[in-house]
Write an enzyme that holds these catalytic residues in place. Sequence first.
Site, mmCIF file in Angstrom:
data_model
loop_
_atom_site.group_PDB
_atom_site.id
_atom_site.type_symbol
_atom_site.label_atom_id
_atom_site.label_comp_id
_atom_site.label_asym_id
_atom_site.label_seq_id
_atom_site.Cartn_x
_atom_site.Cartn_y
_atom_site.Cartn_z
ATOM 1 N N HIS A 135 0.844 -1.202 0.000
ATOM 2 C CA HIS A 135 0.000 0.000 0.000
ATOM 3 C C HIS A 135 0.874 1.245 0.000
ATOM 4 C CE1 HIS A 135 0.770 -1.242 4.162
ATOM 5 N NE2 HIS A 135 0.814 0.042 4.452
ATOM 6 N N CYS A 191 8.190 19.512 14.853
ATOM 7 C CA CYS A 191 7.023 20.015 14.107
ATOM 8 C C CYS A 191 7.317 20.008 12.611
ATOM 9 C CB CYS A 191 6.646 21.414 14.570
ATOM 10 S SG CYS A 191 5.331 22.142 13.560
ATOM 11 N N CYS A 194 7.173 24.162 11.464
ATOM 12 C CA CYS A 194 8.101 25.213 11.916
ATOM 13 C C CYS A 194 9.418 24.630 12.403
ATOM 14 C CB CYS A 194 7.458 26.069 13.005
ATOM 15 S SG CYS A 194 7.276 25.220 14.576
ATOM 16 N N HIS A 208 0.281 21.972 19.717
ATOM 17 C CA HIS A 208 0.950 22.788 18.709
ATOM 18 C C HIS A 208 0.438 22.448 17.299
ATOM 19 C CE1 HIS A 208 4.151 25.190 16.957
ATOM 20 N NE2 HIS A 208 4.430 24.177 16.169
ATOM 21 N N GLU A 212 -0.875 24.884 14.308
ATOM 22 C CA GLU A 212 -0.290 24.868 12.961
ATOM 23 C C GLU A 212 -1.351 24.549 11.903
ATOM 24 O OE1 GLU A 212 2.297 26.199 12.327
ATOM 25 O OE2 GLU A 212 4.111 25.420 13.243
HETATM 26 P P1 5GP Z 1 1.519 0.841 7.421
HETATM 27 O O1 5GP Z 1 1.984 1.210 8.776
HETATM 28 O O2 5GP Z 1 1.408 -0.642 7.211
HETATM 29 O O3 5GP Z 1 2.310 1.514 6.348
HETATM 30 O O4 5GP Z 1 0.072 1.463 7.280
HETATM 31 C C1 5GP Z 1 -1.109 0.702 7.302
HETATM 32 C C2 5GP Z 1 -2.273 1.664 7.294
HETATM 33 O O5 5GP Z 1 -3.469 0.927 7.173
HETATM 34 C C3 5GP Z 1 -2.391 2.470 8.581
HETATM 35 O O6 5GP Z 1 -2.364 3.857 8.267
HETATM 36 C C4 5GP Z 1 -3.722 2.022 9.181
HETATM 37 O O7 5GP Z 1 -4.410 3.089 9.784
HETATM 38 C C5 5GP Z 1 -4.471 1.487 7.993
HETATM 39 N N1 5GP Z 1 -5.405 0.410 8.291
HETATM 40 C C6 5GP Z 1 -5.208 -0.623 9.144
HETATM 41 N N2 5GP Z 1 -6.251 -1.475 9.098
HETATM 42 C C7 5GP Z 1 -7.127 -0.965 8.191
HETATM 43 C C8 5GP Z 1 -8.394 -1.403 7.699
HETATM 44 O O8 5GP Z 1 -8.926 -2.451 8.082
HETATM 45 N N3 5GP Z 1 -9.004 -0.624 6.781
HETATM 46 C C9 5GP Z 1 -8.438 0.546 6.322
HETATM 47 N N4 5GP Z 1 -9.125 1.252 5.411
HETATM 48 N N5 5GP Z 1 -7.244 0.987 6.764
HETATM 49 C C10 5GP Z 1 -6.597 0.240 7.682
HETATM 50 ZN ZN ZN Z 2 5.292 24.242 14.382
#
Ligand code: 5GP
Ligand code: ZN
Length: 219
Positions: A135, A191, A194, A208, A212
């Site tokens: 992903h 941050c 900044c 913060h 921002e």
């Molecule tokens: P990673 O840390 O593997 O790069 O990111 C995985 C992402 O998948 C995370 O941002 C998490 O919030 C998201 N995520 C985990 N489980 C699910 C799910 O069941 N459905 C969706 N849509 N996102 C998910």
């Molecule tokens: Zn800042």
Amino acid sequence: GGRDGLGAYISKPETYPSSVVICYNEDFVAIHDMFPKSSLHLLLLPRDPTKTRLHPFEAFEDVEFLAKVKTEVQKLRKLAATELRRKYAKGSAQEQARLAALTADSPPDELPLGRDWEQEIRCGVHAVPSMNHLHVHVIAVDRYSERLKHRKHYNSFSTPFFVPIDDFPLAPGDPRRQPTQEGYLKWDLVCWRCGRNFGNRFAELKLHLDEEFKEWKKL
Ligand code: 5GP
Ligand code: ZN
């Protein structure tokens, strides 16, 4: 569920409402992250069965595949920029200036450009993903979200742990390939806007980030 939770979107994208699956075709599915770490947080899921189980560094060694992913990421970046414009442009000083020029009695020869919202979006992968299916994150820079709950969340998008898609293919000696990437998550909280260093004071950083966010969206 669990680490395989993204698999269902790839196998049956048609079973989800458009509030979850944004769009899909034979090769990709675009979804909303269920635990968004910014005001807008999307995921691009390639469907190629020979790639979806690979670590991104390995999957992106295939330059032909990488090129396809980059093209699709760019489309999703544009879509995300449109969404940010829809959400925030009304309050943005740059957009107001443009609108004022457009509607002036004697419009200037050169209209000011509206804000480039594409610049406000980051696209990339985590050096150590937590979810098994390949992903790519497409995420607004603001990191303004209730779901952003601890230092690891913040630093996974704020240090070299986040590898921009445009950095691929990685050089053989790229330090982000080392198995020590998890150390990035323990870096000081800095941050994104900044550069102020909050050490490990997460609650202070969160306050913060609220400030921002207000400034950022009305820029
Ligand atoms: P990673 O840390 O593997 O790069 O990111 C995985 C992402 O998948 C995370 O941002 C998490 O919030 C998201 N995520 C985990 N489980 C699910 C799910 O069941 N459905 C969706 N849509 N996102 C998910
Ligand atoms: Zn800042």
